[in-house]
Structure formats: C-alpha cells, structure tokens
Design a protein around this motif. Structure first.
Motif, mmCIF file in Angstrom:
data_model
loop_
_atom_site.group_PDB
_atom_site.id
_atom_site.type_symbol
_atom_site.label_atom_id
_atom_site.label_comp_id
_atom_site.label_asym_id
_atom_site.label_seq_id
_atom_site.Cartn_x
_atom_site.Cartn_y
_atom_site.Cartn_z
ATOM 1 N N ASN A 466 0.779 -1.207 -0.027
ATOM 2 C CA ASN A 466 0.168 0.088 0.108
ATOM 3 C C ASN A 466 0.644 1.100 0.266
ATOM 4 O O ASN A 466 0.608 2.282 0.444
ATOM 5 N N CYS A 467 1.976 1.106 -0.644
ATOM 6 C CA CYS A 467 2.971 2.253 -0.624
ATOM 7 C C CYS A 467 2.447 3.436 -1.632
ATOM 8 O O CYS A 467 2.034 3.028 -3.041
ATOM 9 N N PRO A 468 2.296 4.681 -1.555
ATOM 10 C CA PRO A 468 2.032 5.568 -2.499
ATOM 11 C C PRO A 468 2.911 5.566 -3.683
ATOM 12 O O PRO A 468 4.086 5.267 -3.482
ATOM 13 N N ASP A 469 2.174 5.940 -5.079
ATOM 14 C CA ASP A 469 3.099 5.311 -6.063
ATOM 15 C C ASP A 469 4.278 6.297 -6.213
ATOM 16 O O ASP A 469 5.554 5.876 -6.608
ATOM 17 N N THR A 470 4.186 7.574 -5.719
ATOM 18 C CA THR A 470 5.398 8.693 -5.897
ATOM 19 C C THR A 470 6.583 8.194 -4.945
ATOM 20 O O THR A 470 7.484 8.514 -5.027
ATOM 21 N N LEU A 476 9.021 -0.094 -9.433
ATOM 22 C CA LEU A 476 7.728 -0.769 -8.826
ATOM 23 C C LEU A 476 6.629 0.342 -9.101
ATOM 24 O O LEU A 476 5.551 -0.083 -8.828
ATOM 25 N N GLN A 477 6.890 1.456 -9.718
ATOM 26 C CA GLN A 477 5.982 2.355 -10.047
ATOM 27 C C GLN A 477 4.829 1.795 -11.025
ATOM 28 O O GLN A 477 5.333 1.149 -11.975
ATOM 29 N N GLN A 478 3.657 2.172 -10.870
ATOM 30 C CA GLN A 478 2.543 1.832 -12.004
ATOM 31 C C GLN A 478 2.873 1.821 -13.295
ATOM 32 O O GLN A 478 2.753 1.030 -14.158
ATOM 33 N N PRO A 481 8.211 3.293 -15.323
ATOM 34 C CA PRO A 481 9.053 4.311 -16.310
ATOM 35 C C PRO A 481 10.598 3.820 -16.648
ATOM 36 O O PRO A 481 10.969 4.347 -17.534
ATOM 37 N N THR A 482 10.978 2.798 -16.025
ATOM 38 C CA THR A 482 12.091 2.221 -16.411
ATOM 39 C C THR A 482 12.053 0.934 -17.508
ATOM 40 O O THR A 482 12.777 0.536 -18.087
ATOM 41 N N ASN A 483 10.770 0.647 -17.893
ATOM 42 C CA ASN A 483 10.286 -0.178 -19.008
ATOM 43 C C ASN A 483 10.904 -1.605 -18.734
ATOM 44 O O ASN A 483 11.719 -2.016 -19.877
ATOM 45 N N ASN A 489 0.609 -9.009 -11.640
ATOM 46 C CA ASN A 489 -0.578 -9.679 -11.362
ATOM 47 C C ASN A 489 -0.383 -11.194 -12.119
ATOM 48 O O ASN A 489 -1.327 -11.795 -12.786
ATOM 49 N N GLY A 490 0.654 -11.890 -11.986
ATOM 50 C CA GLY A 490 1.068 -13.132 -12.336
ATOM 51 C C GLY A 490 1.517 -13.175 -13.799
ATOM 52 O O GLY A 490 1.804 -14.585 -14.208
ATOM 53 N N GLU A 491 1.492 -12.081 -14.694
ATOM 54 C CA GLU A 491 2.040 -12.306 -15.928
ATOM 55 C C GLU A 491 3.124 -11.327 -16.162
ATOM 56 O O GLU A 491 3.306 -10.405 -15.519
ATOM 57 N N TRP A 492 4.224 -11.978 -17.208
ATOM 58 C CA TRP A 492 5.349 -11.120 -17.252
ATOM 59 C C TRP A 492 4.839 -10.055 -18.400
ATOM 60 O O TRP A 492 4.478 -10.387 -19.560
ATOM 61 N N LYS A 493 5.229 -8.767 -17.930
ATOM 62 C CA LYS A 493 4.739 -7.649 -18.876
ATOM 63 C C LYS A 493 5.919 -6.773 -18.760
ATOM 64 O O LYS A 493 6.700 -6.389 -17.841
ATOM 65 N N LYS A 494 5.800 -5.667 -19.733
ATOM 66 C CA LYS A 494 6.628 -4.457 -19.657
ATOM 67 C C LYS A 494 5.465 -3.328 -19.568
ATOM 68 O O LYS A 494 6.269 -2.220 -19.360
#
Length: 494
Positions: A466-470, A476-478, A481-483, A489-494
């Motif tokens: 529950n950490c604020p995104d900033t 780990l930001q939503q 930004p580092t791509n 949520n269980g899937e490998w994504k960029k």
C-alpha cells in the motif's frame, strides 16, 4: 616477490568501513544508467594500463602473458556484462500484485516486491586469478552492479598488480562522479586485518575465493558477530570426471591427450582442475591410462604462482602418493627446479579410495588420481563420497549415456555444473553459467560467482505494501518508467 605495502591497521579499517557505509548510501541515489557508465569506465581504465599491467602481473604470479591477456579480457568483459545488466533492468525481479479491494472473504492490499542491495561488501582477492577474481574481478563487478559499495583486501601475492587496478578504478570514480569511497582498497598479510574487515559493523557481506581453511575462517568470523552476515566462499573442489566404457573403448588416446592438457593447464592452478578421474575397470581404461601417463611424462614443469602454493602442492601430492594402494604413478620426465611443479597422475582401486579420506582432499596443482571401480554401482558410491563439487564431468558416447541413466540422473545433486564430453577447466562468463556448488565447494550452493546471477549474492527482497506510487522505487511504480520486465498480477509484462 616482496610486498612493499603497509598492512592496514584496525583503526584504519574502522574508518574505511564507515566511509564505505556513507558511500553506499550515496550510491543508492545514482541511476542504473550512471552505474552502468561507471562499470564501463572501470573496464576502459584497466585497458588503458596496457602492457604495463600485464608485465607486472606476470612478474608477481609467474603466469604467462597470453594467459594474463585473456584474463584481463574476461575481467573487463565481466564489468561490461554487469553494465548491460543494469541497463536492461529486469535483474531486480520486480513483481506487482495490485490491490483487490472487492475480493471476498478478504480484500488484498497493493503488494510490490523487488531486490535491493545489502550494503558494503568486503572482497578478498584470490591468488590464482590476479584480475578475474581479484581487485576488479567478478565479486567486485557484481557487487557494484548490485548497488553495493566495495572494500577489497588485496592478495599479498600480487599486491602491486592489485594496486595498479585500484588506481584505475579511482580514475573511473572521478570520471563518472561516483561517491569517492564507493570502492576502497587495503593491503594486509595478517589474519587480524581480515577478521576486522569481516566483523566491522558496517560490513554487510563477504566474497572470497581460495582455500577451504581460509573460507571457513571467514565464515567463523562472520558467525561471531552480533549480527551475522553472509559469507560467499568459493573453496576446494576436485572436479571428478567419469569416463564411461564405450568412449574409452573408442577414444582412449584422444581422451588421454585432452585430459593431460586439462590437468596441467596453468600448472593445475584452477579451481576447476580435474583432480579425480573415475571409470569401471576394463581394457579401455588400461589403454586410456597408458596414453595419459605417456602424455604427462612429456609435460615440462613450470613455476607455480608463489612459493607457498608450491610448498602446499609438494606436501599434498607427496602425501597422496604415499598412501597404501596408490600405484601406477606417472610423472614428468623433466627435472623440476625452484618452485616448479611436477605434473603427476596415479591410480587407486575404489575399495581403497573409499576407506581413505585423505585421497578425497584437493591437491591444488597438476595432479590427478584415477579411481578404478568394479562396476557402475561402486563408481556411483565413490561419487557420493567426494562431497559437493564445482564441476562434475561425464565423458561418453550416446550409447554410454543411454546405458547409464541412474548415474546421469544423480549428478545435479552433487555439483554446480554438469559437463558432457568436455573439460572442466575454463568457465564461460554468461547468464547461464553456474560457478558454485554444494558444500564444501562453496558455503552457499544457491548462488554462482560467475555470470549476471552473481549479483544475487549481494541483494535481498523487500516488499512494499500500500505504498503511494510516488514513494515507490522506479522499478515498482505503476507506469514502469524504466520499462523493465515485471511479474504483473502473475503475468510477465513491460
């Protein structure tokens, strides 16, 4: 060669480690790209030392220039590999499980995890690799890549070489505006200096390549601390090689030439030297050993790294050859002088080997013992007895592999690297390499000292709930930004 450098004092170590802690905290504010440029700069500054560095290393270690040239290339290659690891970014193992406020019976909080660096790392330089396992070697490169500050204790056997590399790193620090004390360097021949470095409050982890006695001493020092820390010691390994019947029948002479070269490469001063050979008794084995003995007799002695290693080789090889049941000794026919090692092979039957613990101990140098077994079951018994290894090799034909499934199946449990139809000497620096193994090869078989996964020794996982995104680390930001690749949520994504 005399060591002209003053031993670091206990008081100096205290100050050094305090500065290392401060540098570690500042290094955390440096971006991955800036860290990558720093590692690239270290590689460039080492290369800029040119032939002077190679000449000095050769003077101190007795290693030939071609070997040192290759090792320098491996060292700079490792640094650049970790720079690329930082640029790609997914090594931090970021995972995100977003909140499920409507889940019943219990909602889920937003939970995110990644790896973060441990803190200052103390690295002990190795005697047998003045570049690749020393000042700017794999431990240093992986720790700096992981985000740790580093303090290296130079190996006294090549102190001037270590000092030259240290000065190159200092130039790289200045060029890239890194924290001044992110890398520090000390000299010391006393046990007390090593103990003080390990037990300093700021020290977060230790890297070591060397003897079992030395590695376990560091583990003991670390366990005596109020706050124990991990010690990643790469220690002794006899690297057994299994020769299966069909390949011996077909390829005895070629195998003998191949393994005579591996046993004596660098006068056997590799942690992956094949110090133990195993096979089932038979005509093919007899033919192989006859050719092997002939090959060994033709190898000329050469200087070992230093007098201490030569003395240990003479003592341990002589002790092994004096054991009851050790026979068929083949040695170089050229007389050895000064600190030259005599390449040697010998045989023993498996019954005798299983009863004599001394024959399972590493003889560091151009020595190998062939164990003659009655059958496959006894051969497997011998393998289980020799404990954890860095490598285990199997030489065989397709027919051999088909005929010995139980033997092949048991090998991964005994070793860090299983080789088929090759020699264990030579460790490729790549993502898939494992240079580690069950105790006593290393103190922690879950890790490797070579390849990008070597960085995993110097990090730990941290969860943010529950950490604020900033406030989250960029990985780990939503918006990612580092791509980098993340488990979202269980899937490998960029």
């Amino acid at each position: 060669m005399a060591n002209n450098f003053k031993d670091v004092s206990v008081e100096e170590i205290k100050s050094i480690m305090q500065r290392s802690q401060a540098a570690f905290e500042a290094y955390q504010l440096v971006s991955a790209e800036e860290k990558a440029k720093f590692l690239d700069a270290i590689a460039e500054e080492i290369e800029a030392l040119g032939d002077n560095l190679l000449q000095k290393a050769s003077e101190e270690t007795n290693l030939p220039l071609p070997r040192l040239t290759g090792e320098r290339g491996r060292t700079t290659g490792q640094l650049r590999m970790f720079a690329e690891m930082l640029r790609e970014g997914s090594w931090v193992e970021a995972s995100v499980d977003t909140a499920l406020p409507d889940r019943t019976p219990l909602p889920r909080a937003d939970i995110r995890k990644m790896l973060i660096p441990l803190g200052p790392v103390v690295v002990f330089g190795a005697s047998n690799f003045p570049f690749a396992y020393s000042t700017a070697g794999g431990d240093t490169a992986s720790a700096l890549g992981a985000g740790c500050s580093v303090v290296v204790k130079a190996h006294p056997a090549h102190a001037e070489t270590s000092e030259m590399v240290y000065q190159a790193i200092k130039k790289a620090i200045a060029r890239t505006n890194m924290p001044e004390d992110v890398f520090q360097h000390v000299h010391g021949t006393s046990f007390e200096s090593g103990k003080t470095l390990v037990q300093a409050d700021e020290t977060a982890a230790v890297g070591f390549t060397g003897s079992t006695v030395g590695g376990l001493a560091l583990v003991k020092y670390a366990s005596e601390r109020k706050k124990p820390i991990p010690v990643f010691s790469e220690m002794g390994s006899i690297n057994p090689v299994v020769f299966l019947p069909d390949t011996l029948k077909q390829n005895a002479a070629d195998l003998a030439a191949q393994y005579a070269g591996s046993i004596t490469l660098g006068m056997g001063q590799f942690c992956t030297n094949p110090g133990l050979m195993l096979a089932v008794e038979g005509e093919g084995l007899n033919e192989f050993y006859k050719h092997l003995g002939q090959q060994i007799e033709q190898v000329k002695p050469a200087n070992m790294l230093h007098a201490g290693i030569h003395e240990a080789y003479e003592k341990k090889s002589s002790a092994a050859l004096e054991q009851e049941g050790v026979t068929d000794v083949a040695k170089t026919t050229t007389s050895a002088t000064d600190i030259q090692a005599e390449p040697t092979v010998a045989t023993v039957d498996a019954d005798t080997f299983l009863k004599n613990h001394l024959l399972r101990e590493e003889v560091f140098g151009p020595f190998s013992l062939l164990v003659k077994c009655k059958d496959e079951q006894q051969l497997m018994q011998v393998l289980k007895t020799v404990s954890g290894q860095l490598t285990t090799t199997v030489m065989g034909t397709d027919a051999d592999f088909t005929a010995h499934p139980k033997l092949i199946q048991m090998l991964p449990s005994l070793t860090g690297r299983v080789l088929f139809n090759g020699v264990p000497t030579g460790v490729e620096v790549c993502a898939s390499m494992v240079h580690g193994g069950p105790f006593p090869a290393t103190t922690d078989s879950r890790f490797t000292a070579v390849g990008i996964n070597a960085a995993k020794r110097w990090v730990r996982p941290v969860c943010f709930q529950n950490c604020p995104d900033t406030l989250l680390p960029m990985a780990l930001q939503q918006a990612n930004p580092t791509n980098i690749w993340r488990l979202f949520n269980g899937e490998w994504k960029k």
